[in-house]
Design a protein around this motif. Sequence first.
Motif, PDB file in Angstrom:
ATOM      1  N   PRO A 200      72.967  24.242  27.739  1.00 35.86           N
ATOM      2  CA  PRO A 200      73.848  24.909  26.780  1.00 35.86           C
ATOM      3  C   PRO A 200      73.193  25.055  25.408  1.00 35.86           C
ATOM      4  N   PHE A 201      73.730  25.955  24.627  1.00 35.65           N
ATOM      5  CA  PHE A 201      73.278  26.138  23.245  1.00 35.65           C
ATOM      6  C   PHE A 201      74.436  26.713  22.443  1.00 35.65           C
ATOM      7  N   PRO A 202      74.330  26.793  21.120  1.00 35.88           N
ATOM      8  CA  PRO A 202      75.441  27.296  20.322  1.00 35.88           C
ATOM      9  C   PRO A 202      75.949  28.645  20.830  1.00 35.88           C
TER      10      PRO A 202
ATOM     11  N   ILE B 159      56.763  28.934  51.299  1.00 34.94           N
ATOM     12  CA  ILE B 159      56.626  28.929  49.842  1.00 34.94           C
ATOM     13  C   ILE B 159      57.283  27.664  49.288  1.00 34.94           C
ATOM     14  N   VAL B 160      56.611  27.028  48.340  1.00 28.60           N
ATOM     15  CA  VAL B 160      57.159  25.834  47.686  1.00 28.60           C
ATOM     16  C   VAL B 160      57.943  26.279  46.453  1.00 28.60           C
ATOM     17  N   PHE B 161      59.198  25.828  46.352  1.00 24.72           N
ATOM     18  CA  PHE B 161      60.032  26.172  45.201  1.00 24.72           C
ATOM     19  C   PHE B 161      60.366  24.918  44.398  1.00 24.72           C
ATOM     20  N   GLU B 162      60.147  25.012  43.108  1.00 26.02           N
ATOM     21  CA  GLU B 162      60.488  23.934  42.176  1.00 26.02           C
ATOM     22  C   GLU B 162      61.475  24.488  41.149  1.00 26.02           C
ATOM     23  N   THR B 163      62.461  23.695  40.772  1.00 26.51           N
ATOM     24  CA  THR B 163      63.435  24.140  39.774  1.00 26.51           C
ATOM     25  C   THR B 163      63.554  23.116  38.651  1.00 26.51           C
ATOM     26  N   ARG B 164      63.756  23.620  37.475  1.00 25.46           N
ATOM     27  CA  ARG B 164      63.956  22.766  36.303  1.00 25.46           C
ATOM     28  C   ARG B 164      64.931  23.450  35.341  1.00 25.46           C
ATOM     29  N   THR B 165      65.627  22.635  34.562  1.00 25.29           N
ATOM     30  CA  THR B 165      66.446  23.136  33.461  1.00 25.29           C
ATOM     31  C   THR B 165      65.755  22.783  32.160  1.00 25.29           C
ATOM     32  N   LEU B 166      65.426  23.793  31.369  1.00 21.83           N
ATOM     33  CA  LEU B 166      64.728  23.574  30.107  1.00 21.83           C
ATOM     34  C   LEU B 166      65.730  23.240  29.008  1.00 21.83           C
ATOM     35  N   PRO B 167      65.423  22.260  28.168  1.00 21.89           N
ATOM     36  CA  PRO B 167      66.285  22.002  27.023  1.00 21.89           C
ATOM     37  C   PRO B 167      66.241  23.172  26.054  1.00 21.89           C
ATOM     38  N   THR B 168      67.382  23.557  25.547  1.00 21.99           N
ATOM     39  CA  THR B 168      67.445  24.695  24.636  1.00 21.99           C
ATOM     40  C   THR B 168      67.168  24.199  23.216  1.00 21.99           C
ATOM     41  N   GLU B 169      65.959  23.705  23.039  1.00 21.28           N
ATOM     42  CA  GLU B 169      65.528  23.166  21.747  1.00 21.28           C
ATOM     43  C   GLU B 169      64.121  23.672  21.466  1.00 21.28           C
ATOM     44  N   TRP B 170      63.878  24.036  20.215  1.00 22.94           N
ATOM     45  CA  TRP B 170      62.588  24.624  19.851  1.00 22.94           C
ATOM     46  C   TRP B 170      61.406  23.743  20.241  1.00 22.94           C
TER      47      TRP B 170
ATOM     48  N   PHE C 245      65.105  32.614  12.887  1.00 20.31           N
ATOM     49  CA  PHE C 245      65.524  31.423  12.140  1.00 20.31           C
ATOM     50  C   PHE C 245      66.944  31.068  12.572  1.00 20.31           C
ATOM     51  N   LEU C 246      67.011  30.491  13.778  1.00 22.61           N
ATOM     52  CA  LEU C 246      68.294  30.192  14.416  1.00 22.61           C
ATOM     53  C   LEU C 246      68.313  28.739  14.868  1.00 22.61           C
ATOM     54  N   PRO C 247      69.459  28.076  14.799  1.00 22.46           N
ATOM     55  CA  PRO C 247      69.516  26.677  15.228  1.00 22.46           C
ATOM     56  C   PRO C 247      69.509  26.552  16.740  1.00 22.46           C
ATOM     57  N   ASP C 248      68.828  25.503  17.235  1.00 28.17           N
ATOM     58  CA  ASP C 248      68.823  25.247  18.668  1.00 28.17           C
ATOM     59  C   ASP C 248      70.008  24.356  19.043  1.00 28.17           C
ATOM     60  N   ALA C 249      70.011  23.857  20.280  1.00 26.75           N
ATOM     61  CA  ALA C 249      71.133  23.045  20.751  1.00 26.75           C
ATOM     62  C   ALA C 249      71.289  21.751  19.963  1.00 26.75           C
ATOM     63  N   ALA C 250      70.218  21.309  19.297  1.00 26.55           N
ATOM     64  CA  ALA C 250      70.279  20.090  18.482  1.00 26.55           C
ATOM     65  C   ALA C 250      70.550  20.408  17.017  1.00 26.55           C
ATOM     66  N   GLY C 251      70.755  21.693  16.713  1.00 31.47           N
ATOM     67  CA  GLY C 251      71.013  22.093  15.336  1.00 31.47           C
ATOM     68  C   GLY C 251      69.765  22.207  14.485  1.00 31.47           C
ATOM     69  N   VAL C 252      68.599  22.215  15.126  1.00 37.71           N
ATOM     70  CA  VAL C 252      67.320  22.260  14.415  1.00 37.71           C
ATOM     71  C   VAL C 252      66.823  23.695  14.344  1.00 37.71           C
ATOM     72  N   PHE C 253      66.232  24.077  13.207  1.00 37.10           N
ATOM     73  CA  PHE C 253      65.672  25.411  13.024  1.00 37.10           C
ATOM     74  C   PHE C 253      64.163  25.371  13.294  1.00 37.10           C
ATOM     75  N   PRO C 254      63.567  26.492  13.704  1.00 38.12           N
ATOM     76  CA  PRO C 254      62.119  26.498  13.964  1.00 38.12           C
ATOM     77  C   PRO C 254      61.321  26.250  12.694  1.00 38.12           C
ATOM     78  N   ALA C 255      60.167  25.614  12.855  1.00 34.30           N
ATOM     79  CA  ALA C 255      59.337  25.263  11.707  1.00 34.30           C
ATOM     80  C   ALA C 255      58.433  26.402  11.279  1.00 34.30           C
ATOM     81  N   SER C 256      58.294  27.429  12.115  1.00 31.75           N
ATOM     82  CA  SER C 256      57.386  28.532  11.828  1.00 31.75           C
ATOM     83  C   SER C 256      58.010  29.838  12.314  1.00 31.75           C
TER      84      SER C 256
END
Length: 219
Positions: A15-17, A42-53, A96-107
């Motif tokens: 999830p994210f804002p 075929i080998v399948f791998e799945t992951r959920t990425l954190p919605t954080e910069w 310049f948008l906040p991620d799921a942790a409320g943090v903005f990108p540094a660059s």
Amino acid sequence: MLNGRTTVLLTGFGPFPSVPANATSLLVPRLAEAARAAFPGIVFETRTLPTEWAAGIEHLYGLYEGLTPTVALHFGVSSRARGFEIEARGRNRLGFLPDAAGVFPASPVLRAEGHEYLASTVPVSAIVARLRRRGLPAFISRDAGAYLCNATLYTALDMARRSAREHRIGFVHLPSSLLVEERRPAFGVHPRCPLTWRDAIDGGLEIIGATLGRPVVRR
């Protein structure tokens, strides 16, 4: 068609804002389950990425280094998606948008002095054509946004560009209205969404098939 041992990485996001329930985190494991039957060997791998910069990009690097996927298909949601939006390129920029942790990108960019755009390495036009033949709404997108979806695509393409291994990397946006309710985790779909849950799985299989250069084996 890809030859030899093929590992396909499928990722979604948490999830994210403004999106408290991200359907892609449930889609990718279900899609992988269907894909294992549809694409034997075929080998399948799945992951959920954190919605954080920071954490999202760091996690992505770890996945590519640890799994060395031949194919990577990343899925995300967008309020602008009209169906399956197949991203044609990633851009070296960050909003310049906040991620799921409320943090903005540094660059404002992902890679200093990097290419402004990197092209997806999946057959974008062929994917869209194949989805449309199935009667599914599909479009080529040349703007993956400026949030974690674009950052994931550009970073993955940049890693692949600097690697000696063969990679096919793509990103698919789905409508953010494909919300999965807790009471109906397998079938809950927003009434205004242009895709049903079945469409999402069926279309996902076609995207994988087009990328692998194989037909979908339907049982």
